[in-house]
Design an enzyme around this catalytic site. Sequence first.
Site, PDB file in Angstrom:
ATOM      1  N   ASN A  15      42.570  24.076  39.876  1.00 14.44           N
ATOM      2  CA  ASN A  15      43.634  25.027  40.247  1.00 14.44           C
ATOM      3  C   ASN A  15      43.567  25.331  41.741  1.00 14.44           C
ATOM      4  O   ASN A  15      44.610  25.470  42.390  1.00 14.44           O
ATOM      5  CB  ASN A  15      43.503  26.306  39.428  1.00 14.44           C
ATOM      6  N   ARG A  66      26.059  43.247  37.115  1.00  8.61           N
ATOM      7  CA  ARG A  66      27.435  42.922  37.516  1.00  8.61           C
ATOM      8  C   ARG A  66      27.890  43.762  38.704  1.00  8.61           C
ATOM      9  O   ARG A  66      28.566  43.260  39.600  1.00  8.61           O
ATOM     10  CB  ARG A  66      28.408  43.152  36.347  1.00  8.61           C
ATOM     11  N   HIS A 110      44.967  32.111  32.838  1.00 14.77           N
ATOM     12  CA  HIS A 110      44.196  32.008  31.599  1.00 14.77           C
ATOM     13  C   HIS A 110      44.822  30.910  30.744  1.00 14.77           C
ATOM     14  O   HIS A 110      46.054  30.890  30.576  1.00 14.77           O
ATOM     15  CB  HIS A 110      44.221  33.351  30.863  1.00 14.77           C
TER      16      HIS A 110
HETATM   17  C1  GRF Z   1      41.200  26.165  33.561  1.00 16.60           C
HETATM   18  O1  GRF Z   1      41.584  25.902  32.233  1.00 16.60           O
HETATM   19  C2  GRF Z   1      41.598  27.588  33.891  1.00 16.60           C
HETATM   20  O2  GRF Z   1      42.717  28.017  33.153  1.00 16.60           O
HETATM   21  C3  GRF Z   1      40.392  28.361  33.475  1.00 16.60           C
HETATM   22  O3  GRF Z   1      39.321  27.556  33.943  1.00 16.60           O
HETATM   23  C4  GRF Z   1      39.671  26.177  33.712  1.00 16.60           C
HETATM   24  C5  GRF Z   1      39.167  25.308  34.843  1.00 16.60           C
HETATM   25  O4  GRF Z   1      39.890  25.649  35.973  1.00 16.60           O
HETATM   26  N1  GRF Z   1      40.401  29.678  34.039  1.00 16.60           N
HETATM   27  P1  GRF Z   1      39.629  24.876  37.387  1.00 16.60           P
HETATM   28  O5  GRF Z   1      39.805  23.396  37.118  1.00 16.60           O
HETATM   29  O6  GRF Z   1      38.211  25.187  37.807  1.00 16.60           O
HETATM   30  O7  GRF Z   1      40.675  25.417  38.301  1.00 16.60           O
END
Ligand code: GRF
Length: 207
Positions: A15, A66, A110
């Site tokens: 992403n 956290r 999500h």
């Molecule tokens: C994706 O499915 C995203 O929706 C979730 O983590 C997964 C991996 O995301 N939050 P990325 O390839 O690290 O962006």
Amino acid sequence: MTCPVTVLISGEGSNLQALLDDAAIPGAPYRIQQVVCNRPNAHGLDRAREAGVPTEVVDHRDFPNREAFDEQLLAALAARPPELVVLAGFMRILTSGFITPWTGRLLNIHPSLLPAHKGLHTHSRALQAGDREHGATVHFVVPELDAGPTILQARVPILPEDTPDALAARVLVEEHRIYPQAVRWFAQGRLRLRDGRAWLDGSPIAA
Ligand code: GRF
């Protein structure tokens, strides 16, 4: 002037890559100014470096709880303040101590059609539930996990022979389309969180 965006990642960073590619399009209303990651060897860090984007690792294992981890995240953001924080495959649960000061300027994606399948393992759960369709949701982040106001969703069909991996791959293609769109809307001043709902161009986005 482009909107400075900081992206938080934990792993692959696909992403992040979609956002880097979109921000590189001439005329894009935002730029990725920093990538912060909680794992030192995440592939997403390589993606940021290849794009010439500053990175910072805040390893959650270095902190006793956290709250202490989130305080360090806040410090990393304060050192190079963005206008928008984007969680992209970020796998840590954030405390309200982090979320509250960034409410309205903090997005997440999500891999389910929220409010369905909050939490982890969404693809196998959608298959086990016998869902006919699945997808992804971009939403504003609030303290309750995966419960913030929906901004944009993408739907994909579930096919009879689908495995979790096949379904995840189909969803991921859509994630890479809707996340840049949502970030563009914010950067253009069109997307806002108000009264607990997401608003686009002055109208509430249907839940
Ligand atoms: C994706 O499915 C995203 O929706 C979730 O983590 C997964 C991996 O995301 N939050 P990325 O390839 O690290 O962006």
